[in-house]
Write an enzyme that holds these catalytic residues in place. Sequence first.
Site, PDB file in Angstrom:
ATOM      1  CG  ASP A 234     -21.087 -41.431  48.831  1.00 44.68           C
ATOM      2  OD1 ASP A 234     -20.619 -42.683  49.610  1.00 44.68           O
ATOM      3  OD2 ASP A 234     -22.211 -41.534  48.055  1.00 44.68           O
ATOM      4  CG  LEU A 315     -27.438 -49.387  48.515  1.00 45.75           C
ATOM      5  CD1 LEU A 315     -28.734 -49.759  47.553  1.00 45.75           C
ATOM      6  CD2 LEU A 315     -27.375 -50.365  49.401  1.00 45.75           C
ATOM      7  NE  ARG A 316     -22.891 -42.483  44.144  1.00 50.68           N
ATOM      8  CZ  ARG A 316     -23.906 -41.539  44.540  1.00 50.68           C
ATOM      9  NH1 ARG A 316     -23.673 -40.895  45.833  1.00 50.68           N
ATOM     10  NH2 ARG A 316     -24.384 -41.023  42.901  1.00 50.68           N
ATOM     11  N   GLY A 317     -21.061 -47.456  48.430  1.00 52.26           N
ATOM     12  CA  GLY A 317     -19.831 -48.479  49.003  1.00 52.26           C
ATOM     13  C   GLY A 317     -20.226 -49.863  49.406  1.00 52.26           C
TER      14      GLY A 317
END
Length: 396
Positions: A234, A315-317
């Site tokens: 991730d 929220l990285r995506g």
Amino acid sequence: MSPIAKFPYQPLPTNVNSTVSASSAALRRLVFPFTAIVGQAEMKLALLLNVIDPKIGGVMIMGDRGTGKSTTIRALADLLPEIDVVAGDPFNSHPTDPDLMSDVVRQQLQTVADNGNHQSDSPLKVIQQKVQMVDLPLGATEDRVCGTIDIEKALSEGVKAFEPGLLARANRGILYVDEVNLLDDHLVDVLLDSAASGWNTVEREGISIRHPARFVLVGSGNPEEGELRPQLLDRFGMHAEIRTVKEPALRVQIVEQRSAFDQNPKEFLEHHQSEQDALQQRLIGAQETLKSVTITYDFRVQISQVCAELDVDGLRGDIVTNRAAKAIAAFEGRTEVTSDDIRRVVTLCLRHRLRKDPLESIDSGYKVAKVFNEVFGLDAAESPIASVNGAVQRSS
């Protein structure tokens, strides 16, 4: 802060820029040109976007052996334009940007400012050099990666001095980790933390030092040898899959290209020099254009809806998809993101963030493409791979 190692700057001749550039050009190892690499559209697009915006967070490249992963990454580093660095500084410090300077360089400039001198009176010598590509070996220790105490200086001079590691060399460059899935998890954590924060902090034997570590992190590996932990996957901004080319005509083309380069590298490079120069200028222009690229509120909401429906943790995506869409728009010379920009990057940004059964491999992208088409109300006729191929073809 505790004592910090001092790195002396050796006086250089006035014509240092031309002298260093000429000698380095003559001694530089010839590298297979990026524009001559056939296929592997996903990998090439992901690498180019990370060069345009390093804050995307790097690329994880997984695929078969012998598919040109290392060749492509070395070609990318060779493609990039030379950068200004402070002569003699082990951290490749930027001569004017404080966020890319070591503490020693910043202190020198602060001393000059306190004495009332102007920026033009800077004591720093500046040279130009190629962007560094640093290979991280599998057997590297944490001290070798982060830096450690200079034992020789400690014994001979009785002073505590810091010996920079690989992260110092990689500042403002590319850090390549082959077989990253076989690297010790603790070292992977260190690399990802530095890549995310842009700084490396070392505490050793009473010495506390922090230096910039802004680099494009590129990891590669063969999924047959094991996967990375989901929480580490991730942390990589993008995930590219590469496969062995099956089409006989393309395989023949790849073999012929490689043979031609091996037989006469200089002539082969000269043949592709105009394409290399054009792509280099395009990357430089994209980095400037990126500052003015905008993405509408509706598109940002739809990106987050895609992430929510795919049950992506954190929220990285969302953040990476927004950044990558802006980068591809800048690469094509536009200042406004379109839905097609998002389509071309969403699979690269999200496929490795999906929750999956431990026995399953990473989704090839069709699940992401299906949800994207539903949210954006688009026709599902075009596959995610075709979208990526189109992006790279438009870049050439």
